[in-house]
Write a protein that holds these residues in place. Structure first.
Motif, PDB file in Angstrom:
ATOM      1  N   ASP B  44     -31.085  59.206 -20.547  1.00  0.00           N
ATOM      2  CA  ASP B  44     -31.128  60.167 -19.249  1.00  0.00           C
ATOM      3  C   ASP B  44     -32.308  59.481 -18.235  1.00  0.00           C
ATOM      4  N   GLU B  46     -33.840  56.569 -18.789  1.00  0.00           N
ATOM      5  CA  GLU B  46     -33.338  55.092 -18.218  1.00  0.00           C
ATOM      6  C   GLU B  46     -32.792  54.437 -17.729  1.00  0.00           C
ATOM      7  N   LEU B  47     -31.656  55.650 -17.545  1.00  0.00           N
ATOM      8  CA  LEU B  47     -30.382  54.925 -16.787  1.00  0.00           C
ATOM      9  C   LEU B  47     -30.728  55.684 -15.038  1.00  0.00           C
ATOM     10  N   SER B  48     -30.750  57.463 -15.461  1.00  0.00           N
ATOM     11  CA  SER B  48     -29.796  57.701 -14.186  1.00  0.00           C
ATOM     12  C   SER B  48     -30.027  57.971 -12.604  1.00  0.00           C
ATOM     13  N   HIS B  49     -31.095  57.031 -12.736  1.00  0.00           N
ATOM     14  CA  HIS B  49     -32.265  57.019 -11.009  1.00  0.00           C
ATOM     15  C   HIS B  49     -32.312  55.410 -10.991  1.00  0.00           C
ATOM     16  N   THR B  50     -31.959  54.303 -11.599  1.00  0.00           N
ATOM     17  CA  THR B  50     -31.775  53.189 -11.543  1.00  0.00           C
ATOM     18  C   THR B  50     -30.301  52.669 -11.136  1.00  0.00           C
ATOM     19  N   GLU B  51     -30.636  51.869 -10.188  1.00  0.00           N
ATOM     20  CA  GLU B  51     -29.030  51.293  -9.613  1.00  0.00           C
ATOM     21  C   GLU B  51     -27.785  51.329 -11.316  1.00  0.00           C
ATOM     22  N   ALA B  53     -26.923  52.929 -13.418  1.00  0.00           N
ATOM     23  CA  ALA B  53     -26.970  54.086 -12.968  1.00  0.00           C
ATOM     24  C   ALA B  53     -25.012  54.472 -12.850  1.00  0.00           C
TER      25      ALA B  53
END
Lengths: 679, 331
Positions: B44, B46-51, B53
């Motif tokens: 979460d 590393e991923l959820s707030h990136t493109e 996701a």
């Protein structure tokens, strides 16, 4: 199982030889023999006529070569330097063995060993020399490390200096003991793959001999004509550099002579194995340009025939279309015998692929290696850089070109695993060719710059540097300059340097010349240093007309003492926000980048940042909020060592997180059940 | 008693005592779920707030995954064990191969090995409860009864586990290692990949047959240990071995019939997950339910093994087995 009487091995053998002889003779009759597209002004420097015999009992190849060498420098020369690569595996303590950390006999039994012994050397008469024996001048030399145990380089002294522009002809008798596979050459059972196997003259430059002892890197040689007669047991199917000349000569002692010839190449390799299946196809890769493809295929890979051939065709077609027409009349693909250690290697007009027993569709094996090794016909074969020093000039160029061909021809590769030796392919997990080199490069990114000579690079970093970093540099240049311009760069480089020996600076000049831009800043940072590229979104802050009202910071890159990560903006006033988007340069390399900012009202802004400062803030006043920020949205900077920090999205999307966690959870639950099965 | 009858009875017992199944499942989910929390957090962050996701939700972002894996610290072995192949039927096949080759402890990160050992001890304990339930003809499930029997038989089941572990060690680390050495030698000199592959398959087949046989003998030892409460460890093991050898055909038949049932369930799961997919939250929930359904089915199959074999054991010995009457004649 016994064979029917009429199909006894000798009968089959003779029938096969006759048929193969007839077929190859007919094929040879339709094309000129071993020639290439004439190159204006091309004059061979090192040409070989060889006549050798393979003895499978003693694992030796013996015979002689007649070398015609032209002094193409501006100085006279008094001694000739030769490579004897096989001697790297002759004695304990050779530089090659030292560098890979192995010893004789500790790591290798006698059967594995190899050597190359020169048994005669004489200058033949011509306008510069009278016939004279020079064997007594033979001496091993160690110009690189002074290691007296290393016998991979030797010299012969000429009776008198060879003037600039002059030619000398030498007859060298030699015997080569073939190893049980080292460095992609050797034998296993009755399979023989011979590479770097004969006394091979170094490259003479105006600065002297460019010939190194054998390090665990690749090679460098001058262009010429190879005319080679190979006498091997008659049951062998033979493939080699160049084109088969005339009929096979079948001798009464159970041997057959195969005669190969090729102009304008700088090496000669060959394979002999009774079990090969042979397939030939004429292929017109561009209008008016045809070559004959020969595939030597292991019986267990029969089902891969079309995949090998199609991959080769894609390679020939796209390389020719993008860089320049393939000039040779033959291309021979060798599917190496299992465990032969000969796979994935290039030689002029002749290269090895490689595939597992069960090669799944969707996973590009053997396609990738086939295109790569074919591609070396251009980057190594035709543009003949010094692989020992500037390996990136062929491996990096070719990895990039290969990836590009695969991308255009096949689309992305796929993740796969092998379970009980069988492949399982995951169609969902696509591996984009543009990025595939990134993980390996990143693991060694700061170890060594590209400009360190290849033979001096740490072995663990060699691949990630010469192959992967260089490939990513090409992708970055393509993205920065545009494909059409970059294709022109590469085709110009090819056109200007084919059949020559370019250095890195020659390529840089062409990039500047063709692009019309001074790209020195690029090569200074990425060729001459091991600095890395890393651009990132630092955060987005919102201020309600002068009053701080919340901030968003990436916790991993936020400045010390800065505001903490706050996933939601708590503003209540929907109007008149001052928004600041901050981007950072975390690596030492500077590069102009685009920054895309998407607002929640759908508006999109693309900013251009010179990327020089460590941090830069874009400020906006508007009523909408920032929904997404992406640094380098067109993914030009594939050299960026961390792409994850290049983007920030305000609204968290946890579907991916959930999906991955659920998959992991299920796997662990299943692991626990297997543990329980023991109870 | 025919093996079909035994299997039917086993299915009946496992199904009737579904509450016991739930107890085992709760432990399975609790342990795995606890391990999944740091993994979820790591992903979460590393991923959820990136493109990436969105791409990861709708497919798989290979580059993101590679960066995620490379950015893990040595202490984050759980999240490092996240892999692209953990989808569809592949995790089951991979786990099965690791079981057959005895490489679970070599191929797993150490936190998962400890988790597995803990679960092994827990299931050893719970198996006592399951067998206690199965052994009683008319008893109704209650947690008190279940855990009472679990506690009562834990020591002998633990002893059997130790012996089983020794047997598996002999199989996987001695025989398996020797076979791998043989395959490696053959591989080193072969010019066709068929030779080592066929040899490897033969080795795997031998290992799986032997592992299943060990498992079967140990199952009957567990049953004997429960049936004759006063029976010591070694009499239980010897009695089990004797029983298996005297009834080899039927014992094996029952075991492999149950294994076939397990394989069919795995195949059905494979088909279901192929039909599934999709990126919406609802589809994710459906997928999670299918996965948990399979885990429940796996535990159920383990209970079917025990129930079927216990029924077969009872049928062959022709005596009712009850822990309430420990003076029954010994086998």
């Amino acid at each position: 199982m016994r064979l029917p009487r009429l199909a006894s091995p000798p009968v089959l053998l003779v029938a096969w030889i006759l048929l193969f002889s007839l077929l190859t003779h007919e094929a040879g009759a339709q094309l000129p023999t071993g020639v290439a597209i004439p190159e204006p002004g091309f004059r061979p420097i090192a040409s070989y006529e060889m006549d050798v015999r393979l003895d499978r009992q003693t694992h030796t190849v013996s015979g002689h070569e007649v070398l015609t060498f032209r002094n193409a420098t501006i100085h006279p020369v008094t001694e000739l330097w030769f490579h004897a690569y096989y001697n790297a595996w002759k004695t304990d303590g050779s530089t090659w063995l030292r560098l890979i950390g192995r010893t004789i006999p500790g790591d290798y039994p006698e059967e594995r060993l190899a050597w190359l012994q020169v048994t005669g050397a004489e200058v033949l008469a011509n306008m510069f020399f009278a016939r004279e024996d020079i064997l007594e001048t033979f001496a091993y030399i160690q110009p690189d490390d002074g290691n007296q145990l290393d016998q991979t380089l030797f010299r012969l002294e000429l009776p008198r200096p060879l003037p600039a522009g002059g030619e000398v002809r030498l007859k060298i008798d030699f015997t080569t003991k073939v190893p049980r596979t080292f460095s992609r050459t050797g034998y296993i059972d009755d399979y023989y793959f011979l590479a770097q196997w004969f006394p091979k003259i170094g490259v003479l430059t105006d600065e002297g001999w460019e010939a190194h002892q054998y390090f665990p890197v690749e090679y460098f040689a001058d262009y010429g004509t190879y005319d080679v007669r190979l006498t091997v047991p008659s049951d062998c199917i033979v493939g080699a550099t160049g084109e088969l000349v005339g009929r096979l000569e079948i001798h009464g002692d159970g041997t057959t002579t195969h005669h190969f010839r090729q102009e304008m190449v700088h090496d000669f390799a060959w394979v002999a194995w009774p079990k090969y299946l042979v397939f030939n196809e004429q292929y017109e890769f561009l209008p008016g340009h045809t070559t004959e493809i020969t595939l030597l295929l292991c019986p267990e890979h029969k089902k891969l025939k079309d995949r090998y051939l199609q991959a080769t065709k894609y390679g020939i077609h796209y390389y020719s279309k993008w860089f320049g027409p393939y000039p040779y009349t033959t291309a021979t693909i060798v599917d190496p015998a299992f465990n032969s250690g000969a796979g994935g290697m290039e030689y002029p007009t002749f290269f090895t692929g490689g595939a597992p027993l069960f090669a799944a569709p969707g996973v590009l094996r053997p396609e990738g290696v086939t295109i790569h090794e074919f591609g070396h016909q251009f980057w190594y074969g035709l543009v003949g850089n010094n692989e020992t020093v500037d390996a990136w000039l062929d491996e990096g160029f070719n990895s990039y070109s290969e990836s590009r061909v695969q991308d255009v021809a096949y689309g992305p590769n796929h993740e796969s695993i092998r379970v009980f030796n069988l492949p399982i392919v995951f169609d969902e997990v696509e591996i984009p060719f543009k990025w595939q080199a990134a993980p390996r490069y990143r693991s060694i990114a700061e170890v060594v710059p590209l400009d360190i000579p290849s033979y001096l690079k740490p072995r663990f970093a060699y691949g990630g540097n010469a192959y992967n970093k260089a490939e990513l540099m090409h992708w970055t240049l393509e993205g920065f300059l545009g494909w059409e311009t970059y294709r022109e760069v590469l085709s110009t480089f090819y056109e200007e340097w084919k059949f020559k020996h370019p250095k890195s600076e020659d390529f840089f000049s062409i990039v500047n010349e063709v692009s019309g831009m001074d790209m020195t800043w690029f090569f200074d940072q990425l060729y001459h240093s091991a600095d890395v590229v890393d651009y990132a979104v630092e955060g987005v802050s919102t201020r309600l007309m002068g009053e701080p009202h919340g901030s968003l910071q990436r916790p991993d890159i936020a400045p010390e003492g800065g505001p903490e990560w706050t996933p939601e903006i708590r503003g209540t006033d929907p109007e008149a926000r001052q928004i600041q988007v901050t981007v950072r340069r975390l690596g030492e390399v500077t590069f102009p980048v685009e920054v895309l900012i998407l607002f929640d009202d759908g508006e999109q802004v693309v900013e251009r940042w010179d990327g020089l400062d460590r941090r830069y803030t874009f400020t906006y006043e508007r009523t909408s909020q920032v929904e997404k920020v992406i640094v380098d949205p067109r993914a030009i900077l594939v050299l960026d060592i961390n792409r994850t920090n290049n983007s920030w999205v305000r609204t968290a999307d946890r579907r991916g997180t959930g999906k991955l966690t659920l998959r992991w959870l299920f796997w662990v639950q299943s692991v626990l059940e297997f543990f329980a099965f023991i109870s | 008693m025919s093996i079909i009858t035994a299997l039917r009875k086993g299915i009946g017992l496992a199904s009737r005592h579904w509450r016991a199944l739930l107890v085992v499942y709760v432990f399975n989910l609790a342990l795995a779920g606890a391990a999944a929390v740091p993994v979820f957090r790591a992903i979460d962050a590393e991923l959820s707030h990136t493109e990436s996701a969105e791409q990861m939700a709708e497919g798989f972002d290979w580059l993101w995954f590679e960066e995620f894996r490379a950015s893990r610290n040595p202490g984050e072995e759980l999240s490092v064990s996240l892999a692209p192949w953990q989808q569809g039927l592949a995790p089951l096949i991979v786990n099965f191969e690791r079981y057959v080759r005895g490489s679970l402890r070599r191929d797993l990160p150490s936190p998962l090995i400890w988790l597995g050992i803990l679960y092994l001890l827990i299931t050893t304990f719970l198996t006592g409860g399951i067998l206690g339930l199965f052994a009683e003809e008319d008893v109704r499930f209650s947690l008190r009864f279940f855990f009472d029997r679990a506690g009562r038989y834990f020591i002998i089941l633990l002893g059997i586990l130790v012996v089983a572990t020794l047997a598996y060690w002999l199989l996987w680390d001695v025989i398996g290692t020797a076979w791998r050495g043989l395959v490696a030698n053959v591989r080193g000199e072969a010019t066709t990949e068929w030779t080592p592959v066929l040899l490897d398959w033969l080795g795997a087949l031998i290992l799986v047959i032997a592992a299943f046989f060990i498992h079967m003998v140990m199952d009957y030892a567990r049953i004997a240990g429960v049936a004759w409460e006063k029976l010591g460890l070694f009499p239980a093991l010897l009695g089990s071995a004797g029983f298996c050898l005297h009834n080899l055909g039927k014992a094996l038949g029952l075991f492999y019939l149950t294994t076939l049932l397990a394989a069919l369930i795995a195949l059905a799961y494979g088909l279901l997950v192929r039909l599934g997919g999709g990126a919406s939250t609802g589809q994710l929930i459906v997928m999670a339910l299918v996965q948990q359904g399979f885990i429940l089915a796996s535990i159920w199959i383990r209970m079917v093994y025990l129930g079927g074999q216990l029924s077969f054991y009872k049928g062959v010995l022709s005596v009712p087995i009850s822990v309430r009457n420990p003076e029954k004649p010994r086998p």
